[in-house]
Design a protein around this motif. Structure first.
Motif, PDB file in Angstrom:
ATOM      1  N   ARG A   7      29.019  37.989  41.960  1.00  0.00           N
ATOM      2  CA  ARG A   7      30.171  38.209  41.081  1.00  0.00           C
ATOM      3  C   ARG A   7      31.426  38.640  41.845  1.00  0.00           C
ATOM      4  NH1 ARG A   7      26.145  38.555  37.689  1.00  0.00           N
ATOM      5  NH2 ARG A   7      26.498  38.040  35.516  1.00  0.00           N
ATOM      6  N   GLY A   8      31.251  39.455  42.870  1.00  0.00           N
ATOM      7  CA  GLY A   8      32.402  39.922  43.638  1.00  0.00           C
ATOM      8  C   GLY A   8      33.299  40.862  42.859  1.00  0.00           C
ATOM      9  N   ASP A   9      32.728  41.574  41.890  1.00  0.00           N
ATOM     10  CA  ASP A   9      33.550  42.469  41.080  1.00  0.00           C
ATOM     11  C   ASP A   9      33.780  43.801  41.786  1.00  0.00           C
ATOM     12  OD1 ASP A   9      31.093  43.745  40.790  1.00  0.00           O
ATOM     13  OD2 ASP A   9      30.766  42.975  38.769  1.00  0.00           O
ATOM     14  N   LEU A  46      28.874  31.442  43.420  1.00  0.00           N
ATOM     15  CA  LEU A  46      30.020  32.330  43.225  1.00  0.00           C
ATOM     16  C   LEU A  46      30.471  32.238  41.770  1.00  0.00           C
ATOM     17  CD1 LEU A  46      32.084  31.488  46.434  1.00  0.00           C
ATOM     18  CD2 LEU A  46      30.456  33.359  46.098  1.00  0.00           C
ATOM     19  N   ILE A  47      30.458  33.367  41.077  1.00  0.00           N
ATOM     20  CA  ILE A  47      30.877  33.383  39.670  1.00  0.00           C
ATOM     21  C   ILE A  47      31.914  34.479  39.457  1.00  0.00           C
ATOM     22  CG2 ILE A  47      28.688  32.417  38.847  1.00  0.00           C
ATOM     23  CD1 ILE A  47      27.948  35.280  37.898  1.00  0.00           C
ATOM     24  N   GLU A  48      32.552  34.433  38.332  1.00  0.00           N
ATOM     25  CA  GLU A  48      33.538  35.433  37.916  1.00  0.00           C
ATOM     26  C   GLU A  48      34.562  35.680  39.021  1.00  0.00           C
ATOM     27  OE1 GLU A  48      31.270  38.734  36.362  1.00  0.00           O
ATOM     28  OE2 GLU A  48      30.218  37.431  34.951  1.00  0.00           O
ATOM     29  N   ALA A  50      34.351  36.422  42.152  1.00  0.00           N
ATOM     30  CA  ALA A  50      34.077  35.763  43.438  1.00  0.00           C
ATOM     31  C   ALA A  50      34.530  34.308  43.403  1.00  0.00           C
ATOM     32  CB  ALA A  50      32.595  35.851  43.781  1.00  0.00           C
ATOM     33  N   SER A  51      34.351  33.648  42.274  1.00  0.00           N
ATOM     34  CA  SER A  51      34.802  32.268  42.129  1.00  0.00           C
ATOM     35  C   SER A  51      36.328  32.189  42.162  1.00  0.00           C
ATOM     36  CB  SER A  51      34.258  31.684  40.818  1.00  0.00           C
ATOM     37  OG  SER A  51      34.709  30.368  40.643  1.00  0.00           O
ATOM     38  N   VAL A  52      36.964  33.130  41.506  1.00  0.00           N
ATOM     39  CA  VAL A  52      38.438  33.191  41.524  1.00  0.00           C
ATOM     40  C   VAL A  52      38.919  33.395  42.956  1.00  0.00           C
ATOM     41  CG1 VAL A  52      40.449  34.541  40.775  1.00  0.00           C
ATOM     42  CG2 VAL A  52      38.598  34.021  39.147  1.00  0.00           C
ATOM     43  N   TRP A  53      38.297  34.322  43.665  1.00  0.00           N
ATOM     44  CA  TRP A  53      38.665  34.584  45.061  1.00  0.00           C
ATOM     45  C   TRP A  53      38.528  33.311  45.900  1.00  0.00           C
ATOM     46  CZ3 TRP A  53      34.730  34.172  48.812  1.00  0.00           C
ATOM     47  CH2 TRP A  53      35.166  34.351  50.123  1.00  0.00           C
ATOM     48  N   TRP A  54      37.374  32.628  45.804  1.00  0.00           N
ATOM     49  CA  TRP A  54      37.135  31.446  46.627  1.00  0.00           C
ATOM     50  C   TRP A  54      38.141  30.334  46.297  1.00  0.00           C
ATOM     51  CZ3 TRP A  54      35.697  30.231  51.096  1.00  0.00           C
ATOM     52  CH2 TRP A  54      35.369  28.915  51.439  1.00  0.00           C
ATOM     53  N   ASN A  55      38.437  30.141  45.029  1.00  0.00           N
ATOM     54  CA  ASN A  55      39.422  29.122  44.645  1.00  0.00           C
ATOM     55  C   ASN A  55      40.793  29.436  45.230  1.00  0.00           C
ATOM     56  OD1 ASN A  55      37.602  27.525  43.232  1.00  0.00           O
ATOM     57  ND2 ASN A  55      37.915  28.663  41.326  1.00  0.00           N
TER      58      ASN A  55
END
Length: 186
Positions: A7-9, A46-48, A50-55
């Motif tokens: 999640r990378g929250d 990668l979700i939430e 973490a997905s935003v970060w990677w994008n």
């Protein structure tokens, strides 16, 4: 077996991120993905946030730059950081058994050694580092052996630990009456 999503929250700490990355790398290596397959696989986890970060990361570089190694560097920088890695290295260098069981010491050794591979580049250096951190009752004996495999020294240390426990129990059983008598008269 599916790897856990990341999640990378704000609750994600460096240790959790490091364990997640290590688990995912091990899983991807077991299924023999090439580097592009590893990158595709990890991106699907990668979700939430973490997905935003990677994008956001991939939006600022060219497609040719987006590789497995690039992901690993970016992930380490974002979620793990040099300060954490240096702290783990220092903990590894200072690691001592200090009354832990051999199994507990071995687990801590493995956990911290992931961050310190340059200090133990060979099997012999891993063995020497492990033995040097053992309590003196084990180190005194094991240092004189010539082990060729890490697990060999660990197994020998565990066997010694078992023998010591048996001796302690035997002594306690033999002297139980004396201990009770001394405690009674105090």
């Amino acid at each position: 077996m599916r790897a856990p999503e990341f999640r990378g929250d704000s609750d994600t700490n460096s240790m959790a991120a490091g364990f997640w990355l290590n688990d995912v790398k091990n899983m991807l290596n077991r299924v023999l993905y090439d580097d592009q397959g590893k990158l595709d696989g990890v991106m699907s986890l990668l979700i939430e946030q973490a997905s935003v970060w990677w994008n956001t990361v991939v939006a600022r570089v060219s497609t040719e730059q987006i590789t497995w190694e690039f992901f690993l560097r970016e992930f380490m920088e974002m979620y793990i950081g040099d300060v954490f890695v240096n702290e783990m290295m220092q903990q590894f260098l200072n690691l001592k058994q200090s009354g832990k069981t051999i199994y507990e010491y071995e687990c801590e050794f493995h956990k911290l050694s992931r961050f310190s591979s340059e200090f133990i580049p060979t099997e012999k250096s891993r063995i020497d580092r492990f033995v040097s951190g053992l309590d003196s009752q084990y180190k005194r004996i094991l240092v004189s052996h010539h082990f060729t495999a890490f697990q060999e020294v660990v197994n020998k240390a565990k066997a010694m630990e078992q023998q010591l426990k048996i001796k302690e129990k035997t002594w306690l059983l033999r002297h139980a009456g004396e201990i009770v008598a001394v405690a009674f008269w105090r």
